[in-house]
Enzyme design. Structure first.
Site, PDB file in Angstrom:
ATOM      1  N   LYS A   1     103.521  30.289  27.657  1.00 10.05           N
ATOM      2  CA  LYS A   1     103.935  30.338  26.566  1.00 10.05           C
ATOM      3  C   LYS A   1     106.395  30.556  26.975  1.00 10.05           C
ATOM      4  O   LYS A   1     106.112  31.117  26.012  1.00 10.05           O
ATOM      5  CB  LYS A   1     103.765  31.582  25.764  1.00 10.05           C
TER       6      LYS A   1
ATOM      7  N   ARG B   1      98.050  31.074  21.713  1.00 10.22           N
ATOM      8  CA  ARG B   1      97.953  30.108  21.151  1.00 10.22           C
ATOM      9  C   ARG B   1      98.807  28.471  20.954  1.00 10.22           C
ATOM     10  O   ARG B   1      99.100  28.033  19.873  1.00 10.22           O
ATOM     11  CB  ARG B   1      98.256  31.121  19.482  1.00 10.22           C
TER      12      ARG B   1
ATOM     13  N   LYS C   1     124.533   3.158  37.470  1.00 10.17           N
ATOM     14  CA  LYS C   1     123.607   4.398  37.954  1.00 10.17           C
ATOM     15  C   LYS C   1     123.932   3.977  39.073  1.00 10.17           C
ATOM     16  O   LYS C   1     125.178   3.214  39.937  1.00 10.17           O
ATOM     17  CB  LYS C   1     122.540   3.741  38.845  1.00 10.17           C
TER      18      LYS C   1
ATOM     19  N   GLY D   1     101.377  38.384  29.425  1.00  8.15           N
ATOM     20  CA  GLY D   1     100.423  37.100  28.734  1.00  8.15           C
ATOM     21  C   GLY D   1     100.715  36.293  28.405  1.00  8.15           C
ATOM     22  O   GLY D   1     100.874  35.541  29.266  1.00  8.15           O
TER      23      GLY D   1
ATOM     24  N   TYR E   1     119.666  -3.983  45.101  1.00  7.08           N
ATOM     25  CA  TYR E   1     118.036  -2.904  46.133  1.00  7.08           C
ATOM     26  C   TYR E   1     117.586  -4.802  46.579  1.00  7.08           C
ATOM     27  O   TYR E   1     117.529  -5.915  45.752  1.00  7.08           O
ATOM     28  CB  TYR E   1     116.953  -2.747  45.288  1.00  7.08           C
TER      29      TYR E   1
END
Length: 501
Positions: free
Chosen positions: A24, A17, A357, A13, A393
Site C-alpha cells: 500500500k 483493500r 533517441k 500494514g 542497428y
C-alpha cells in the site's frame, strides 16, 4: 530542528483493500510513493533519527525507504499486532532508545502531509509541556472518526470513538488523525504498560493517552483546518481522490508563483517538477518526475514530459518526451517522440513525426519532418531532409552516425551507421549513405532517372490512367499495340521489354 527529535513512521500494514501485489505505501501519486511523500515531510523537522517500521512485503518496502532516506533505521514488525506494538518494535530497533526530547509517530499512507504542519505540531507539543499531543483536524463531517473531547478550559480529556460517543460528542468536529507526539521519557515508560485487552487483541498506541491522564500529565491537541493532510488511502478510489487533490494543490501553487496554466483540470504536475515564472502550460499536459521548465517556455497542448529539461523560450507541442534536454528557443513537435538521451541545442528544431533517441542535435540544427534519429550527433546549423532514417542497428550492435556542421541532407535518405557526413556536406534525395562523406562533398547513390515514354498507353490500355495520359498527350498518341500511329511515335518492342523487366 533539534538533536532531540525522533520520528517513527509506521508502514508495516498489508493494505489488503488495495487488492494489489504492490504494498500500500508504495502506491504512487504526484510522482512519489505515499511513504516517500511522508518521508519528505518528515525531513522538514531535521530529526536526529528516523525509524520506519516495516512488516508486510518488507522485501519491497525496506529498499524503497532506504533509497528515499538512507539514514533511516528499519524496524521489523513480523506480526501486525497494533500501533502500540509497532512503536515498541521501533524503539527496540534503536541502539539507544530516546530518553529525552520528542518522539513523533506518523503513518506511511498520508501523502498530503506537509512538513510545515509537522514543524508547527512539534513546536506546539513542546510549548504545551505535554506528555502526549494529538494532531487533530477540523472537518465538516466527522462521521466515523474519533472525536477530541476537551474540557471548558480547552484541555484534552479523551478521544471518543464514533460507536462510543454520545449525541453531544458526535457533534464535535475536531477529530483524531492518529499522528501523535510524545515526551520521550513518558513514551518509554508507557509503551510497556499498554495492554491488548480488546476485541482484536492488539496494542493500541492511543491507550497511552489514558495512561497520561491517569498520571495527571498534560494531553494536548494541535488542530489543523486542513484535515486532508492527515487522510490515509486504504483503497484505489481513495488514492485517486488524494491524487487529484494533491495535483490541484501543486498546480495552484505554481500558478501563484507566476506560471500560466490554461486548464488546471487537464494539467498534471508531479511534486518534484520545477517551473520558472512566465512558463505557459496549455491543456492536456503532464509534467512528470524531475522535469524542469525554464522561463517563457510554452508546453502543450497534449504533451507528456518525464525527467526532461526545457530551456528558456522553448516551445514543445503535442510531444512525448523522456530524459531529454531541449535548448533555449528550440521548437519540438507536433507529434514528436523524444526518447532518453535526446539533446536539442538552442534554437534547434525537432519537427512533426520525428523520433529521436540518444541523439545530440546542435544549436540551430533541424530535423523537421518524418524522420528517425537514433545514436547520432548532428552539428550546429545542419538540416536533415524529410523522411530520413539513421539506421543505427546492424542486428547485433548499435552504431553511431555523425553529421557535421552546416550539412544539408536530402529527403528520403538512409544513413547506415557507423558513418560520418562532413562539415558543409550535402546528400542527394533518396541517397543511401554507406561510406563517409568528406566535408563539402555531395553524396548521391541513385542511378540516373529514365523515362519510358508511352508505357502507360502500351501496358495499361483501357484503364482510367491510360485515358488520362491520352487526354494529356492530345491527338498525337500511341496506340495500345505500341506501333507507330499516324499521329506520333509508339513504344518500340525493345523499350517495352526493358520496361517490363
Amino acid at each position: 530542528m533539534t538533536d532531540q527529535l525522533t520520528v517513527i513512521v509506521l508502514a508495516a500494514g498489508g493494505g489488503t483493500r488495495m487488492k494489489s501485489k504492490t504494498p500500500k505505501v508504495l502506491h504512487r501519486i504526484a510522482g512519489r510513493s505515499m511513504i516517500e511523500h511522508v518521508l519528505v515531510a518528515v525531513g522538514a523537522l531535521e530529526p536526529a533519527r528516523v525509524v520506519t517500521v516495516v512488516g508486510h512485503q518488507r522485501e519491497l518496502v525496506a529498499p524503497h525507504v532506504s533509497e528515499a532516506r538512507p539514514e533511516a533505521v528499519l524496524a521489523v514488525q513480523d506480526e501486525q499486532l497494533g500501533t502500540g506494538h509497532a512503536v515498541r518494535m521501533a524503539l527496540e530497533a534503536l541502539p539507544d532508545a530516546p530518553r529525552e526530547g520528542t518522539v513523533l509517530v506518523a503513518y506511511g499512507d498520508t501523502p498530503l502531509l506537509e512538513g510545515t504542519t509537522l514543524v508547527e505540531f512539534t513546536a506546539s507539543h513542546r510549548a504545551a509541556g505535554a506528555a502526549v499531543s494529538i494532531l487533530s483536524g477540523i472537518v465538516d463531517d466527522p462521521f466515523g472518526y474519533g472525536r477530541i473531547v476537551r474540557d471548558e478550559a480547552g484541555v484534552v480529556q479523551a478521544i471518543v470513538e464514533e460507536k462510543d460517543a454520545s449525541d453531544a460528542e458526535r457533534a464535535i468536529t475536531e477529530i483524531n488523525s492518529g499522528i501523535l507526539a510524545f515526551d520521550a521519557a513518558f513514551l518509554l515508560d508507557a509503551i510497556g504498560r499498554i495492554g491488548n485487552a480488546n476485541a482484536k487483541g492488539e496494542y493500541y498506541l492511543t491507550d497511552a493517552i489514558g495512561l497520561a491522564r491517569e498520571a495527571g500529565l498534560t494531553v494536548a491537541a494541535h488542530a489543523v483546518d486542513d484535515a486532508l493532510q492527515t487522510e490515509g488511502a486504504n483503497d484505489r478510489a481513495q488514492l485517486a481522490d488524494l491524487g487529484r487533490e494533491l495535483n490541484r494543490r501543486i498546480v495552484t501553487r505554481w500558478m501563484r508563483e507566476g506560471v500560466t496554466v490554461m486548464d488546471p483540470a487537464t494539467t498534471w504536475i508531479d511534486a518534484d517538477v520545477v517551473l520558472a515564472p512566465d512558463v505557459t502550460i496549455l491543456p492536456g499536459v503532464q509534467l512528470l518526475g524531475a522535469t524542469v521548465v525554464a522561463e517563457d517556455a510554452v508546453v502543450g497542448p497534449d504533451t507528456t514530459l518525464e525527467d526532461c529539461e526545457i530551456g528558456a523560450g522553448a516551445r514543445v507541442v503535442r510531444t512525448h518526451g523522456q530524459l531529454a534536454v531541449i535548448g533555449a528557443g528550440a521548437t519540438v513537435g507536433p507529434f514528436a517522440y523524444l526518447r532518453p538521451g535526446t539533446l536539442l541545442g538552442a534554437k534547434g528544431k525537432i519537427g512533426t513525426f520525428v523520433e529521436t533517441k540518444n541523439a545530440s542535435i546542435g544549436d540551430g540544427a533541424k530535423v523537421p519532418h518524418l524522420s528517425y534519429v537514433g545514436d547520432a550527433e548532428i552539428g550546429a546549423g545542419s538540416n536533415i531532409g524529410a523522411g530520413t532514417i539513421f539506421a543505427n542497428y546492424d542486428g547485433v550492435n548499435k552504431h553511431r552516425t555523425v553529421v557535421g556542421r552546416q550539412a544539408k541532407t536530402g529527403s528520403n535518405n538512409t544513413f547506415v551507421a557507423p558513418v560520418v557526413i562532413g562539415d558543409g556536406a550535402s546528400t542527394g534525395g533518396g541517397t543511401v549513405v554507406r561510406r563517409d562523406v568528406p566535408a563539402g562533398a555531395l553524396a548521391v547513390s541513385t542511378s540516373p532517372q529514365r523515362n519510358l515514354e508511352g508505357w502507360v498507353l502500351s501496358r495499361r490500355a483501357g484503364t482510367a490512367q491510360a485515358e488520362a495520359a491520352a487526354a494529356a498527350a492530345g491527338p498525337a498518341v500511341a496506340d495500345a499495340t505500341g506501333e507507330q500511329s499516324e499521329n506520333g511515335p509508339g513504344l518500340g518492342d525493345d523499350r517495352a521489354e526493358r520496361a517490363e523487366s
